[in-house]
Write a protein that holds these residues in place. Structure first.
Motif, PDB file in Angstrom:
ATOM      1  N   GLU A  59       0.655  -1.041   0.079  1.00 39.23           N
ATOM      2  CA  GLU A  59      -0.078  -0.059   0.078  1.00 39.23           C
ATOM      3  C   GLU A  59       0.989   1.371  -0.085  1.00 39.23           C
ATOM      4  O   GLU A  59       1.864   1.263   0.619  1.00 39.23           O
ATOM      5  N   GLN A  60       0.427   2.191  -0.605  1.00 37.60           N
ATOM      6  CA  GLN A  60       1.226   3.634  -0.550  1.00 37.60           C
ATOM      7  C   GLN A  60       0.565   4.373   0.568  1.00 37.60           C
ATOM      8  O   GLN A  60      -0.484   4.477   0.811  1.00 37.60           O
ATOM      9  N   TYR A  61       1.356   5.405   1.028  1.00 37.67           N
ATOM     10  CA  TYR A  61       0.984   6.329   1.918  1.00 37.67           C
ATOM     11  C   TYR A  61       0.376   5.753   3.315  1.00 37.67           C
ATOM     12  O   TYR A  61      -0.576   6.454   3.755  1.00 37.67           O
ATOM     13  N   THR A  62       1.143   4.809   3.876  1.00 39.42           N
ATOM     14  CA  THR A  62       0.706   4.109   4.985  1.00 39.42           C
ATOM     15  C   THR A  62       1.985   4.639   6.036  1.00 39.42           C
ATOM     16  O   THR A  62       1.648   5.335   6.693  1.00 39.42           O
ATOM     17  N   THR A  63       2.699   3.660   5.964  1.00 40.29           N
ATOM     18  CA  THR A  63       4.119   4.212   6.907  1.00 40.29           C
ATOM     19  C   THR A  63       4.529   5.660   6.432  1.00 40.29           C
ATOM     20  O   THR A  63       4.884   6.438   7.589  1.00 40.29           O
ATOM     21  N   LEU A  64       4.526   6.222   5.253  1.00 40.51           N
ATOM     22  CA  LEU A  64       5.263   7.176   4.809  1.00 40.51           C
ATOM     23  C   LEU A  64       4.283   8.422   5.667  1.00 40.51           C
ATOM     24  O   LEU A  64       4.794   9.600   5.690  1.00 40.51           O
ATOM     25  N   ALA A  65       3.202   8.128   5.636  1.00 44.80           N
ATOM     26  CA  ALA A  65       2.017   9.408   6.253  1.00 44.80           C
ATOM     27  C   ALA A  65       2.524  10.272   7.306  1.00 44.80           C
ATOM     28  O   ALA A  65       2.608  11.269   7.268  1.00 44.80           O
ATOM     29  N   GLU A  66       2.985   9.358   8.470  1.00 42.60           N
ATOM     30  CA  GLU A  66       3.365   9.925   9.463  1.00 42.60           C
ATOM     31  C   GLU A  66       4.641  10.968   9.313  1.00 42.60           C
ATOM     32  O   GLU A  66       4.831  11.929  10.064  1.00 42.60           O
ATOM     33  N   TYR A  67       5.484  10.605   8.239  1.00 44.18           N
ATOM     34  CA  TYR A  67       6.611  11.401   8.177  1.00 44.18           C
ATOM     35  C   TYR A  67       6.602  12.134   7.130  1.00 44.18           C
ATOM     36  O   TYR A  67       7.641  13.036   6.671  1.00 44.18           O
ATOM     37  N   TYR A  68       5.483  12.484   6.061  1.00 48.36           N
ATOM     38  CA  TYR A  68       5.399  13.054   4.923  1.00 48.36           C
ATOM     39  C   TYR A  68       5.788  14.487   5.130  1.00 48.36           C
ATOM     40  O   TYR A  68       6.380  15.120   4.266  1.00 48.36           O
ATOM     41  N   ASP A  69       5.055  15.155   6.096  1.00 47.97           N
ATOM     42  CA  ASP A  69       5.483  16.574   6.227  1.00 47.97           C
ATOM     43  C   ASP A  69       7.039  16.898   6.458  1.00 47.97           C
ATOM     44  O   ASP A  69       7.383  17.898   6.104  1.00 47.97           O
ATOM     45  N   ARG A  70       7.620  16.031   7.208  1.00 46.41           N
ATOM     46  CA  ARG A  70       9.205  16.362   7.311  1.00 46.41           C
ATOM     47  C   ARG A  70       9.925  16.026   6.244  1.00 46.41           C
ATOM     48  O   ARG A  70      10.954  16.689   6.047  1.00 46.41           O
ATOM     49  N   LEU A  71       9.407  15.411   5.090  1.00 51.26           N
ATOM     50  CA  LEU A  71       9.920  15.200   3.911  1.00 51.26           C
ATOM     51  C   LEU A  71       9.643  15.944   2.802  1.00 51.26           C
ATOM     52  O   LEU A  71      10.279  16.311   1.850  1.00 51.26           O
ATOM     53  N   THR A  72       8.708  16.732   2.926  1.00 50.81           N
ATOM     54  CA  THR A  72       8.273  17.660   2.080  1.00 50.81           C
ATOM     55  C   THR A  72       8.100  19.124   2.495  1.00 50.81           C
ATOM     56  O   THR A  72       7.315  20.012   2.061  1.00 50.81           O
ATOM     57  N   GLY A  73       9.087  19.468   3.330  1.00 47.65           N
ATOM     58  CA  GLY A  73       9.234  20.768   3.919  1.00 47.65           C
ATOM     59  C   GLY A  73       9.507  22.020   2.726  1.00 47.65           C
ATOM     60  O   GLY A  73       9.198  23.089   3.033  1.00 47.65           O
ATOM     61  N   ASP A  74       9.802  21.547   1.854  1.00 50.11           N
ATOM     62  CA  ASP A  74      10.615  22.459   0.539  1.00 50.11           C
ATOM     63  C   ASP A  74       9.485  22.797  -0.634  1.00 50.11           C
ATOM     64  O   ASP A  74       9.630  23.547  -1.617  1.00 50.11           O
ATOM     65  N   VAL A  75       8.269  21.988  -0.297  1.00 54.50           N
ATOM     66  CA  VAL A  75       7.182  22.241  -1.155  1.00 54.50           C
ATOM     67  C   VAL A  75       6.644  23.567  -1.510  1.00 54.50           C
ATOM     68  O   VAL A  75       6.296  24.224  -2.553  1.00 54.50           O
ATOM     69  N   GLY A  76       6.516  24.335  -0.202  1.00 52.46           N
ATOM     70  CA  GLY A  76       5.822  25.589  -0.528  1.00 52.46           C
ATOM     71  C   GLY A  76       4.530  25.870  -0.888  1.00 52.46           C
ATOM     72  O   GLY A  76       4.241  26.482  -1.918  1.00 52.46           O
ATOM     73  N   TYR A  77       3.863  25.195   0.062  1.00 48.47           N
ATOM     74  CA  TYR A  77       2.390  24.980  -0.154  1.00 48.47           C
ATOM     75  C   TYR A  77       1.750  26.550  -0.189  1.00 48.47           C
ATOM     76  O   TYR A  77       0.651  26.712  -0.992  1.00 48.47           O
ATOM     77  N   SER A  78       2.032  27.632   0.562  1.00 46.26           N
ATOM     78  CA  SER A  78       1.641  28.913   0.394  1.00 46.26           C
ATOM     79  C   SER A  78       1.637  29.688  -1.123  1.00 46.26           C
ATOM     80  O   SER A  78       0.712  30.007  -1.319  1.00 46.26           O
ATOM     81  N   ARG A  79       2.806  29.065  -1.697  1.00 50.82           N
ATOM     82  CA  ARG A  79       2.887  29.595  -3.036  1.00 50.82           C
ATOM     83  C   ARG A  79       2.115  28.782  -3.979  1.00 50.82           C
ATOM     84  O   ARG A  79       1.436  29.433  -4.937  1.00 50.82           O
ATOM     85  N   TRP A  80       1.653  27.439  -3.726  1.00 42.64           N
ATOM     86  CA  TRP A  80       0.860  26.675  -4.483  1.00 42.64           C
ATOM     87  C   TRP A  80      -0.609  27.411  -4.207  1.00 42.64           C
ATOM     88  O   TRP A  80      -1.335  27.524  -5.132  1.00 42.64           O
ATOM     89  N   ALA A  81      -1.114  27.658  -2.858  1.00 42.23           N
ATOM     90  CA  ALA A  81      -2.435  28.315  -2.702  1.00 42.23           C
ATOM     91  C   ALA A  81      -2.450  29.770  -3.475  1.00 42.23           C
ATOM     92  O   ALA A  81      -3.441  29.875  -3.809  1.00 42.23           O
ATOM     93  N   ASP A  82      -1.463  30.422  -3.396  1.00 39.48           N
ATOM     94  CA  ASP A  82      -1.592  31.979  -4.128  1.00 39.48           C
ATOM     95  C   ASP A  82      -1.760  31.378  -5.478  1.00 39.48           C
ATOM     96  O   ASP A  82      -2.808  32.206  -6.372  1.00 39.48           O
ATOM     97  N   TYR A  83      -1.135  30.605  -6.295  1.00 42.85           N
ATOM     98  CA  TYR A  83      -1.469  30.074  -7.785  1.00 42.85           C
ATOM     99  C   TYR A  83      -2.793  29.706  -7.878  1.00 42.85           C
ATOM    100  O   TYR A  83      -3.455  30.113  -8.995  1.00 42.85           O
ATOM    101  N   VAL A  84      -3.311  28.889  -6.919  1.00 40.28           N
ATOM    102  CA  VAL A  84      -4.654  28.453  -6.980  1.00 40.28           C
ATOM    103  C   VAL A  84      -5.735  29.725  -7.088  1.00 40.28           C
ATOM    104  O   VAL A  84      -6.575  29.606  -7.925  1.00 40.28           O
ATOM    105  N   GLU A  85      -5.498  30.587  -6.120  1.00 46.55           N
ATOM    106  CA  GLU A  85      -6.351  31.634  -5.936  1.00 46.55           C
ATOM    107  C   GLU A  85      -6.107  32.607  -7.286  1.00 46.55           C
ATOM    108  O   GLU A  85      -7.230  33.336  -7.751  1.00 46.55           O
ATOM    109  N   ARG A  86      -4.974  32.577  -7.895  1.00 46.00           N
ATOM    110  CA  ARG A  86      -4.859  33.545  -9.122  1.00 46.00           C
ATOM    111  C   ARG A  86      -5.948  33.157 -10.103  1.00 46.00           C
ATOM    112  O   ARG A  86      -6.535  33.565 -10.954  1.00 46.00           O
ATOM    113  N   HIS A  87      -5.930  31.650 -10.303  1.00 47.11           N
ATOM    114  CA  HIS A  87      -7.194  31.005 -11.256  1.00 47.11           C
ATOM    115  C   HIS A  87      -8.301  31.269 -10.788  1.00 47.11           C
ATOM    116  O   HIS A  87      -9.343  31.369 -11.671  1.00 47.11           O
TER     117      HIS A  87
END
Length: 245
Positions: free
Chosen positions: A2-30
Motif C-alpha cells: 500500500e501507498q502512504y501508510t508508513t510514509l504518512a506519519e513522516y510525509y510533512d518532514r520530507l516535504t518541507g520544501d514544497v512551498g504550499y503557500s505559493r501553491w495556494a497563491d497560484y490556485v487563487e490566481r485562477h
C-alpha cells in the motif's frame, strides 16, 4: 504494497520544501479569473492537508478527499481548528454532498491514477460535482519528467529520519516506479527500516486534454508550472484549468 501508510506519519518532514503557500497563491490566481466567486472548494488527493489548511484559513469552505486513511488522519489533526470535511474516497468514485465552485488536485496526484480509464472516470466525477461555471485545476508531470528521473536516487534526511528512494521508468508501460526505504531512529539508537512502492503513469498533455473534453469541460487551458503562461516543450510539470459551462 500500500501507498502512504508508513510514509504518512513522516510525509510533512520530507516535504518541507514544497512551498504550499505559493501553491495556494497560484490556485487563487485562477479563482480570480473566473466570472463567478469561488467559495466552496474540493481538494482531491489532499494528502496531509497542508494546502487544504491554508485555503481554509483564507476563507474557503473546504472538502478534502483522499484514498489513504493514514494521510487523512494527519490532515484531520492539522485542520482540527478549521471547518473542513474529510472524505476517505477514491477520486475515480468520489461523491460530494453538494456541488462545489472549484475542484483542485495538486502535486501530480493525477499521475498516481495509473489506469487511464480510471482517470477518465475521475474527470467525469469532477464535472458532475462542479457547479455551473466551476473550475477544475490540476497539475501533472509530463513524460519528460519521468524520463529525466529514470535511474535517479534521491535522499531526504534529518537527525532521526532518512528516506531513500529510486525512480525507474519503463517507457513501454509508461510507468515510473519508486522504491522508497524509510529509516527511523529508535530510542535505543538502532534504526527501523520500512518500505513502500509507488507508481505514476506518464500521461501526455494531449491525453489529459482529451479526457477533459470527453468529460464535458470547455475552455481548457494549459499552463507552465505555477505560471500563467503556456508551457514550454521541456516543461516537466504543467497545469490544466478547465471550466464547466
Amino acid at each position: 504494497m500500500e501507498q502512504y501508510t508508513t510514509l504518512a506519519e513522516y510525509y510533512d518532514r520530507l516535504t518541507g520544501d514544497v512551498g504550499y503557500s505559493r501553491w495556494a497563491d497560484y490556485v487563487e490566481r485562477h479563482f480570480r479569473r473566473l466570472k463567478r466567486p469561488v467559495r466552496s472548494v474540493a481538494e482531491l488527493a489532499c494528502g496531509t492537508g497542508s494546502l487544504t489548511s491554508i485555503l481554509a484559513s483564507r476563507g474557503y469552505q473546504m472538502t478534502a478527499v483522499d484514498l489513504s486513511a493514514d494521510m487523512l488522519s494527519v490532515a484531520a489533526q492539522k485542520c482540527q481548528d478549521q471547518e473542513v470535511l474529510f472524505l476517505c474516497q477514491d477520486m475515480a468514485q468520489f461523491t460530494l454532498l453538494e456541488p462545489v465552485d472549484a475542484v483542485i488536485c495538486c502535486l501530480d496526484s493525477v499521475n498516481y491514477v495509473t489506469r487511464p480509464q480510471r482517470l477518465r472516470r475521475a474527470f467525469s466525477r469532477v464535472y458532475q460535482h462542479l457547479a455551473p461555471g466551476g473550475l477544475f485545476l490540476f497539475d501533472a508531470k509530463t513524460p519528460l519528467a519521468f524520463e529525466q528521473a529514470d535511474g535517479q536516487t534521491y535522499l531526504d534526511e534529518d537527525e532521526s529520519l532518512m528516506c531513500v528512494w529510486r525512480a525507474d521508468y519503463e517507457p513501454r508501460r509508461r510507468i515510473c516506479g519508486y522504491g522508497i526505504d524509510l529509516f527511523t531512529l529508535r530510542p535505543d539508537g538502532a534504526w527501523n527500516r520500512e518500505s513502500e512502492y509507488h507508481e505514476e503513469f506518464a500521461y501526455t498533455p494531449e491525453e489529459l486534454h482529451e479526457f477533459l473534453d470527453q468529460a464535458g469541460f470547455t475552455s481548457i487551458k494549459i499552463y507552465d508550472n505555477l505560471k500563467m503562461r503556456a508551457p514550454k516543450e521541456d516543461s516537466e510539470r504543467i497545469f490544466f484549468a478547465a471550466r464547466k459551462d
